[in-house]
Design an enzyme around this catalytic site. Structure first.
Site, PDB file in Angstrom:
ATOM      1  N   ASP A  10       0.795  -1.225   0.000  1.00  0.00           N
ATOM      2  CA  ASP A  10       0.000   0.000   0.000  1.00  0.00           C
ATOM      3  C   ASP A  10       0.832   1.281   0.000  1.00  0.00           C
ATOM      4  O   ASP A  10       1.644   1.497   0.894  1.00  0.00           O
ATOM      5  CB  ASP A  10      -0.903   0.050   1.232  1.00  0.00           C
ATOM      6  N   GLU A  41      -4.456   1.462  -3.799  1.00  0.00           N
ATOM      7  CA  GLU A  41      -5.824   1.686  -3.364  1.00  0.00           C
ATOM      8  C   GLU A  41      -5.971   2.658  -2.199  1.00  0.00           C
ATOM      9  O   GLU A  41      -7.077   3.121  -1.928  1.00  0.00           O
ATOM     10  CB  GLU A  41      -6.497   0.366  -3.008  1.00  0.00           C
ATOM     11  N   ASN A  42      -4.888   2.983  -1.532  1.00  0.00           N
ATOM     12  CA  ASN A  42      -4.958   3.927  -0.410  1.00  0.00           C
ATOM     13  C   ASN A  42      -4.155   5.199  -0.664  1.00  0.00           C
ATOM     14  O   ASN A  42      -3.769   5.897   0.270  1.00  0.00           O
ATOM     15  CB  ASN A  42      -4.484   3.247   0.878  1.00  0.00           C
ATOM     16  N   ASN A  68     -10.263  -3.327  -1.788  1.00  0.00           N
ATOM     17  CA  ASN A  68     -11.584  -3.051  -1.243  1.00  0.00           C
ATOM     18  C   ASN A  68     -11.872  -1.561  -1.052  1.00  0.00           C
ATOM     19  O   ASN A  68     -13.024  -1.178  -0.881  1.00  0.00           O
ATOM     20  CB  ASN A  68     -11.788  -3.798   0.077  1.00  0.00           C
ATOM     21  N   HIS A  69     -10.885  -0.706  -1.111  1.00  0.00           N
ATOM     22  CA  HIS A  69     -11.114   0.734  -0.967  1.00  0.00           C
ATOM     23  C   HIS A  69     -11.242   1.463  -2.306  1.00  0.00           C
ATOM     24  O   HIS A  69     -11.337   2.682  -2.346  1.00  0.00           O
ATOM     25  CB  HIS A  69      -9.995   1.382  -0.150  1.00  0.00           C
TER      26      HIS A  69
END
Length: 96
Positions: A10, A41-42, A68-69
């Site tokens: 991440d 994703e973050n 998932n984000h």
């Protein structure tokens, strides 16, 4: 033939993007990296914006993975339709 692949977990927030931008190419060169996968994703804290995805590619990523984000920043939707090197999870429900 040996193929060196670098996977980066991440990238979180602007600090993570800044670090990646400053160090990824040197790391790739140092270790003779042929292909780099970065989880983005973050990049906006929770989710990712198109500008941040482009920054990750500009830093040297070959592929950006999401998770998932992904949909916490809906602005990414149009970008995902046109960019084939940003990968979304395959195990999402059909509604997304």
């Amino acid at each position: 033939m040996i193929l060196n692949v670098l996977t980066v977990g991440d990238v979180v927030g602007e600090q993570g993007l800044d670090f990646l931008t400053r160090h990824l190419r040197a790391l790739q060169k140092l270790h003779d990296i042929h292909f780099t996968v970065v989880n983005g994703e973050n990049a906006s804290g929770v989710g990712i914006l198109p500008r941040q995805a482009r920054e990750i590619f500009d830093a040297g990523a070959d592929v950006v993975t999401l998770g998932n984000h992904t949909w916490n920043r809906i602005q990414i939707a149009d970008f995902l339709e046109s960019d084939r090197y940003t990968l979304r999870p395959a195990n999402y429900t059909s509604r997304v």
